[in-house]
Enzyme design. Structure first.
Site, PDB file in Angstrom:
ATOM      1  CD  GLU A   1      35.955 -77.188  12.900  1.00 47.53           C
ATOM      2  OE1 GLU A   1      36.192 -77.097  11.673  1.00 47.53           O
ATOM      3  OE2 GLU A   1      35.311 -76.335  13.532  1.00 47.53           O
TER       4      GLU A   1
ATOM      5  CD  GLU B   1      31.283 -75.332  14.216  1.00 47.17           C
ATOM      6  OE1 GLU B   1      32.410 -75.322  14.765  1.00 47.17           O
ATOM      7  OE2 GLU B   1      30.442 -76.230  14.392  1.00 47.17           O
TER       8      GLU B   1
END
Lengths: 258, 242
Positions: free
Chosen positions: B134, B114
């Protein structure tokens, strides 16, 4: 296991998976008014069942779905007729991951339906295309919008403006499908992909889909805000705590969807 | 060189260089790193001499993700939600006027990917392993990944990575358009350094205008975006010394 019998659609519930199989075999699984109504009804049932965490959509027989219902001679062309047949947006509105097993040709309305799912796995013999313009018709169940958002403007224009039909391997190269396998291995591959996804947190999977889908209609700043809010909501779930615990304890998590 | 607990921050002429520095835990991103990162980014933004930023990682990995041992330590949802925006390190990174080159090696997992996706130019070493784990851990990305992944890869491919959490290599990252260059591991820093150095030699305002045009453009209609481009271009011409 629950099987709901429709006329042209098989709807099988094996929690946490529901499977919809287009079964309008005599007509290449064409989406007529009956099948469209049954698909919308099945989507409502899936939406109402919180214990369904993933949907698989496929076709019976040799094709996924081909062609488009044409206007009856005696009916005036109009919006009502079209709305009766539209189904892609109802499917796309489901909050759970949707895997489309493209078991054979997905053409015209059939491809528009497949585009409303999330991940597509295609049999290697499948062909895909939107050939409506060659018959003087515009795609009208989301094809002109969902195709370019998926594969980019260049390929979408090529496919729609030339009515070009591509094979599964080309579709993979464009990102129109996620995986290609031999036809006899298709459902095994899709179930394996489903099992992998179902190992994750079911609420997290819904929120990941929501963040991604809604986020694409927002500015990046607004999308980041949505993602942050969904993170905070997830903090209240037992699943998130379980995910962290399992990671720290180096074991498989056991998610409950709570 | 300024020292932080969790990263190295170095300025070499016009080139700023932040290197994540928790090598014993593969540069796992924690609260201290967030604060250090935020300070270093503010220093870059405020320094008129810095014209490009390079971000890399010390040791065996770029960044193996968030440090989960700290998760759940936030006092309450109310505080957690406020802090996300009080220390908006991701907004700072996105808002930098200077171009950001990210050199990726080893592991680039979760928050690591990210962070990389908030930069402008991503170069990966051949041996890099990527993943977005995640959802498999009951969470969703928290550093913009749900937004930046589908704006780079196609939305369906992005969702597949999020839902399955599967690992993928540098060649696939290239095919998915998450990185634009893959180089031999031993060449990574040299190639990234040169790319950042080359950008640092460009006109600062023109680079900032180009970044701005490409960030804001997709959120406008084409017509409005073209007008914005014209305004920015006229401005850059007028700003040039005679």
């Amino acid at each position: 296991m629950v099987e709901v019998l429709y006329r042209l659609l098989e709807f099988r519930e094996e929690h946490p998976v529901a499977t919809l199989t287009l079964a309008n075999a005599g007509s290449g699984n064409r989406i007529d008014a009956v099948l469209a109504a049954e698909l919308r009804e099945a989507c409502r049932a899936v939406m109402d069942d919180e214990d369904i965490h993933l949907l698989i959509l496929t076709g019976s027989g040799e094709v996924f779905s081909v062609g488009r219902e044409t206007k009856q001679e005696d009916s005036a062309p109009g919006l009502d007729w079209m709305v009766q047949l539209q189904v892609a947006s109802t499917l796309a509105a489901l909050p759970i991951p949707i895997l489309v097993a493209v078991n054979g040709d997905a053409l015209d309305h059939g491809l528009e339906l497949a585009l409303a799912g999330d991940l597509r796995v295609a049999a290697s013999n499948a062909r895909l295309g939107l050939t409506d313009l060659s018959r003087g018709v515009l795609p009208w169940d989301g094809g002109t919008q969902r195709l370019p958002r998926l594969v980019g403007q260049a390929w979408a224009r090529d496919m729609i403006l030339t009515s070009r039909v591509i094979d599964a391997h080309q579709a993979l190269a464009l990102g129109l499908v996620n995986r290609v396998v031999e036809a006899d291995r298709l459902m095994a591959e899709v179930r394996q992909l489903a099992d992998t996804i179902l190992m994750g947190g079911p609420i997290a999977a819904r929120y990941a889909k929501e963040a991604l889908r809604k986020g694409m209609d927002l500015s990046l700043g607004q999308g980041l805000g949505l993602e942050a809010d969904l993170n905070v909501i997830l903090q209240s779930t037992a699943d998130r705590a379980e995910g962290i615990q399992s990671f720290l304890q180096k074991r498989q998590p056991k998610f409950t969807g709570r | 060189m300024s020292q932080f607990d969790t990263l190295l921050f170095d300025k070499d002429g016009a080139l700023g260089h932040i290197s994540l520095n928790r090598p014993r835990v593969l540069n796992a991103y924690n609260v201290q790193m967030r604060d250090d990162f935020s300070e270093a980014l503010a220093a870059v933004q405020d320094d008129p001499d810095v014209r490009a930023l390079l971000i890399s990682g010390q040791g065996r990995a770029f960044c193996a993700g968030a440090d989960l041992s700290e998760f759940g330590t936030a006092p309450s949802q109310v505080v957690a939600r406020r802090v996300r925006w009080d220390r908006d390190v991701w907004g700072q990174l996105l808002g930098l006027r200077v171009p950001v080159v990210v050199a990726i090696h080893g592991y680039c997992i979760g928050s690591g990917l990210e962070i990389a996706l908030l930069g402008d130019l991503r170069i990966a070493a051949q041996g890099t392993t990527f993943a977005m784990p995640e959802v498999q851990l009951g969470m969703v990305p928290a550093a913009g990944g749900s937004q930046t992944l589908p704006r780079n890869a196609n939305p369906s491919e992005a969702l597949e990575l999020l839902l399955t959490g599967r690992r993928f290599d540098a060649e696939e990252a290239l095919r998915l358009r998450l990185v634009t260059r893959v180089v031999p591991d031993e060449d990574l820093l040299e190639v990234a350094h040169k790319a950042a150095h080359d950008m640092a030699s460009l006109d600062r305002d023109v680079v900032a205008a180009a970044k701005s045009a490409m960030s804001r453009g997709p959120e406008l209609t084409l017509e409005d975006a073209l007008q914005m481009e014209t305004r920015l271009a006229v401005q850059s011409l007028q700003d040039q010394p005679p």
